[in-house]
Design a protein around this motif. Structure first.
Motif, PDB file in Angstrom:
ATOM      1  N   ASP A  74       0.823  -1.209   0.000  1.00 33.38           N
ATOM      2  CA  ASP A  74       0.000   0.000   0.000  1.00 33.38           C
ATOM      3  C   ASP A  74       0.859   1.262   0.000  1.00 33.38           C
ATOM      4  OD1 ASP A  74      -2.354  -1.390   0.007  1.00 33.38           O
ATOM      5  OD2 ASP A  74      -3.139  -0.469   1.836  1.00 33.38           O
ATOM      6  N   SER A  75       0.426   2.259  -0.751  1.00 34.99           N
ATOM      7  CA  SER A  75       0.994   3.597  -0.646  1.00 34.99           C
ATOM      8  C   SER A  75       0.260   4.337   0.467  1.00 34.99           C
ATOM      9  CB  SER A  75       0.819   4.353  -1.963  1.00 34.99           C
ATOM     10  OG  SER A  75      -0.552   4.685  -2.165  1.00 34.99           O
ATOM     11  N   VAL A  76       0.710   5.559   0.794  1.00 38.60           N
ATOM     12  CA  VAL A  76       0.025   6.326   1.829  1.00 38.60           C
ATOM     13  C   VAL A  76      -1.391   6.685   1.393  1.00 38.60           C
ATOM     14  CG1 VAL A  76       2.108   7.240   2.913  1.00 38.60           C
ATOM     15  CG2 VAL A  76       1.087   8.462   0.974  1.00 38.60           C
ATOM     16  N   TRP A  77      -1.626   6.846   0.089  1.00 45.50           N
ATOM     17  CA  TRP A  77      -2.979   7.103  -0.400  1.00 45.50           C
ATOM     18  C   TRP A  77      -3.884   5.903  -0.120  1.00 45.50           C
ATOM     19  CZ3 TRP A  77      -4.557  11.126  -4.204  1.00 45.50           C
ATOM     20  CH2 TRP A  77      -3.615  12.148  -4.316  1.00 45.50           C
ATOM     21  N   HIS A  78      -3.375   4.700  -0.393  1.00 40.68           N
ATOM     22  CA  HIS A  78      -4.162   3.487  -0.132  1.00 40.68           C
ATOM     23  C   HIS A  78      -4.418   3.312   1.374  1.00 40.68           C
ATOM     24  CE1 HIS A  78      -2.422   2.675  -4.128  1.00 40.68           C
ATOM     25  NE2 HIS A  78      -3.478   1.893  -4.328  1.00 40.68           N
ATOM     26  N   LEU A  79      -3.408   3.609   2.184  1.00 41.99           N
ATOM     27  CA  LEU A  79      -3.555   3.446   3.626  1.00 41.99           C
ATOM     28  C   LEU A  79      -4.609   4.398   4.187  1.00 41.99           C
ATOM     29  CD1 LEU A  79       0.213   3.076   4.608  1.00 41.99           C
ATOM     30  CD2 LEU A  79      -1.510   1.257   4.610  1.00 41.99           C
ATOM     31  N   ARG A  80      -4.567   5.662   3.752  1.00 48.58           N
ATOM     32  CA  ARG A  80      -5.564   6.613   4.248  1.00 48.58           C
ATOM     33  C   ARG A  80      -6.971   6.207   3.828  1.00 48.58           C
ATOM     34  NH1 ARG A  80      -1.519  11.237   3.304  1.00 48.58           N
ATOM     35  NH2 ARG A  80      -2.195  11.174   1.130  1.00 48.58           N
ATOM     36  N   ALA A  81      -7.108   5.596   2.666  1.00 46.41           N
ATOM     37  CA  ALA A  81      -8.428   5.172   2.207  1.00 46.41           C
ATOM     38  C   ALA A  81      -9.037   4.104   3.108  1.00 46.41           C
ATOM     39  CB  ALA A  81      -8.336   4.654   0.770  1.00 46.41           C
ATOM     40  N   ARG A  82      -8.217   3.383   3.857  1.00 47.14           N
ATOM     41  CA  ARG A  82      -8.691   2.291   4.719  1.00 47.14           C
ATOM     42  C   ARG A  82      -9.254   2.781   6.058  1.00 47.14           C
ATOM     43  NH1 ARG A  82      -6.900  -2.784   3.221  1.00 47.14           N
ATOM     44  NH2 ARG A  82      -5.266  -2.873   1.626  1.00 47.14           N
TER      45      ARG A  82
END
Length: 302
Positions: A74-82
């Motif tokens: 995961d990138s930080v964008w993917h992590l924040r989406a979670r």
């Protein structure tokens, strides 16, 4: 600098702090060292890392109120989406990045500010400082994104920032956000009734040298341009509006903010020009992202 809260402990709102990192969780240790000693029963910290499990090794034990969760790749964008489904029963969530280090008293001041925040306020943006990464291009990198949040000069109307911003958990969906939804949709939707406070600042530690700093802002622009192409109804119009804002409106507002800021006299010579160069890099990246998609840009950002 943050001060100790005057609100009794039982009256302080509950807060779930998330720290996101595409790298090893060790990058979050400076922030955890500052926050963990102040954690109580109404606070919790969850560190989200995109590193694969075999690379993690043994992690520091900060006690039961600090949790590490890993989402390999995961990138930080993917992590924040979670984040929404992980909020739990806490009243507020707040996102930090792995290179944000809260200043002393940050958590107590955060809870005091939130405890005095009216029910109609959906989001409270905190301030940032640049106390550590103070070379010329690192200053430009910092101000290009955070000039309106540079402590202590915060004022209404507040500007969006994806970290050190507390959001009411009651406003979160049960699902995960779509990729990029938090950064470009959720924050924009909450801005009308947003407030800001310089009471709980973080030190934004991010050294950026030339020309690598151009690449960083180009990738940021490419991620944004790709999201505009995918999600906007009037795609060309939205892209042109974004590029116009980045290249014309924001530089003008940045100049005005720097003129009134009490610490602007301490900046390296040429700082404003450097922020304009970074804006141009972002704008070019946005056009490329709109035409060619995000590529690896989301994984190239902290």
């Amino acid at each position: 600098m943050a001060t100790q809260s005057a609100i009794p402990g039982h009256a302080r709102p509950s807060v779930h702090v998330f720290i996101v990192s595409g790298d090893h969780p060790a990058k979050c240790y400076p922030a955890l060292d500052r926050i963990a000693p102040d954690l109580g029963e109404r606070t919790h910290v969850t560190v989200l890392s995109g590193l694969s499990h075999p690379e993690l090794g043994e992690l520091r034990d900060y006690g039961a109120r600090v949790t590490f969760r890993h989402f390999p790749g995961d990138s930080v964008w993917h992590l924040r989406a979670r984040l929404p489904p992980m909020a739990g029963s806490f009243e507020w969530i707040l996102v930090l990045e792995d290179h944000n280090v809260p200043l002393p008293g940050w958590l107590a001041a955060l809870q005091e500010v939130l405890g005095r925040t009216g029910e109609g306020v959906p989001i409270v943006f905190g301030a940032t400082s640049n106390l550590t990464s103070t070379d010329a291009w690192s200053w430009a990198n910092y101000l290009a994104v955070q000039v309106f949040h540079w402590a202590p000069e915060m004022r209404q109307p507040v500007q969006p920032l994806p970290f050190n911003a507390a959001i009411r958990s009651s406003l979160l969906p049960a699902r995960c956000w779509e990729l990029g939804e938090y950064e470009t949709v959720v924050l924009a939707r909450l801005m009308r009734d947003a407030q800001c406070s310089a009471r709980f600042p973080v030190d934004h530690i991010q050294f950026r040298r030339f020309p690598e700093v151009l690449t960083h802002h180009w990738f940021n622009g490419r991620s944004t341009g790709a999201f505009i192409r995918t999600h906007s109804l009037s795609k060309i119009k939205a892209l042109l509006a974004h590029v116009a804002y980045v290249l014309v409106v924001r530089p003008a507002r940045t100049f005005a903010a720097l003129r009134r800021h009490p610490l602007s006299g301490t900046l390296p010579a040429g700082t404003y020009l450097r922020t304009c160069i970074l804006a141009l890099a972002h704008g070019c990246g946005a056009v490329v992202g709109f035409l060619a998609g995000p590529g690896e840009s989301m994984w190239r950002l902290e």
